[in-house]
Write a protein that holds these residues in place. Structure first.
Motif, short mmCIF file in Angstrom:
data_model
loop_
_atom_site.label_atom_id
_atom_site.label_comp_id
_atom_site.label_asym_id
_atom_site.label_seq_id
_atom_site.Cartn_x
_atom_site.Cartn_y
_atom_site.Cartn_z
N LYS A 263 29.35 41.17 44.85
CA LYS A 263 29.62 39.74 44.70
C LYS A 263 29.88 39.39 43.24
N LYS A 264 29.08 39.92 42.32
CA LYS A 264 29.28 39.65 40.90
C LYS A 264 30.64 40.16 40.44
N ALA A 265 31.02 41.34 40.87
CA ALA A 265 32.31 41.90 40.50
C ALA A 265 33.45 41.03 41.00
N TYR A 266 33.33 40.58 42.24
CA TYR A 266 34.37 39.73 42.84
C TYR A 266 34.52 38.43 42.06
N GLU A 267 33.40 37.81 41.73
CA GLU A 267 33.45 36.52 41.04
C GLU A 267 33.95 36.66 39.60
N LEU A 268 33.63 37.78 38.94
CA LEU A 268 34.16 38.01 37.60
C LEU A 268 35.68 38.14 37.63
N MET A 269 36.19 38.83 38.63
CA MET A 269 37.64 38.98 38.75
C MET A 269 38.32 37.64 38.98
N GLU A 270 37.71 36.81 39.81
CA GLU A 270 38.27 35.49 40.07
C GLU A 270 38.18 34.61 38.81
N GLU A 271 37.06 34.71 38.13
CA GLU A 271 36.83 33.87 36.95
C GLU A 271 37.78 34.19 35.81
N TYR A 272 37.99 35.49 35.56
CA TYR A 272 38.82 35.90 34.43
C TYR A 272 40.23 36.31 34.83
N GLU A 273 40.55 36.14 36.10
CA GLU A 273 41.91 36.39 36.59
C GLU A 273 42.38 37.81 36.30
N VAL A 274 41.52 38.78 36.58
CA VAL A 274 41.89 40.19 36.48
C VAL A 274 41.70 40.82 37.86
#
Length: 220
Positions: A104-115
């Motif tokens: 979940k943390k990995a998914y949200e980081l990708m969404e947050e930083y658009e990577v």
């Protein structure tokens, strides 16, 4: 110089010629991109707007398509010095995850930083052990919607994110560009001889250099 890492750590370090001669090099499919992974991304943390959806929002909106987003900012590289090595282009403010972080943390980081991919580090020594992709996370989380929340709270070390190709900081830009093209990589971590991650370079970084730097400075 290039290296390959997996969950066990360093698996290979040698020249580009030896990289292409590996019998299992075609099996590095986890770090390869496809059209669903989107266009080249700028992996810098600076000036990123935190507009990504949370996991809960995405879970409640499962019918939303994974639309390819287009990177919007083209930063000018104002330099008259020749650019030869990847260390001169790489982003040093790298987003990373530990193997005990949640999916979940990995998914949200990708969404947050658009990577769409983030290097994963060992909790034991902080060395790189792989690269997790947005596609892999989505497939794992939403494969069984009944257990999506449960799956999202599992740790990254439960995933099979395969091997990751990395480059040494003083690797020639042309060789890095070739490897990224041949293996369909949108980003490649930059790792030194002590296995420490020093940065990351994306196709966007290389494209900016080509667009803003006289060709002879790079390719001469």
């Amino acid at each position: 110089m290039f290296a390959i890492y997996n969950k066990a750590g360093l698996n290979f370090r040698s020249t580009i010629d030896n990289l292409y001669s590996l019998s299992n090099v075609d099996s590095i499919s986890r770090v390869r991109n496809n059209t669903e992974e989107g266009l080249p991304k700028d992996h810098s943390l600076k000036n990123k707007k935190r507009t990504g959806k949370t996991f809960e929002e995405e879970l409640n909106n499962k019918d939303t398509s994974d639309v390819t987003s287009v990177y919007k900012e083209i930063a000018n590289i104002d330099t008259k010095e020749p650019i030869f090595h990847i260390k001169e282009l790489m982003k040093t403010d790298v987003i990373t995850l530990n193997e005990d972080d949640t999916i979940k943390k990995a998914y949200e980081l990708m969404e947050e930083y658009e990577v769409r991919q983030i290097p994963v580090l060992s909790i034991e020594d902080g060395k790189i052990i792989g690269m997790v992709t947005h596609k892999l996370l989505v497939e794992y989380i939403f494969n069984d919607l009944e257990y999506a929340e449960h799956n999202a709270n599992r740790t990254l070390d439960t995933l099979d994110f395969g091997q990751v190709i990395t480059a040494d900081p003083i690797t020639d830009i042309r060789r890095v560009a070739k490897v990224m093209s041949d293996f369909s990589l949108t980003a490649i971590p930059v790792v030194d001889e002590e296995d420490n991650i020093k940065g990351i370079v994306s196709r966007a970084n290389i494209l900016k250099a080509i667009a803003n730097t006289p060709p002879l400075q790079i390719w001469g």
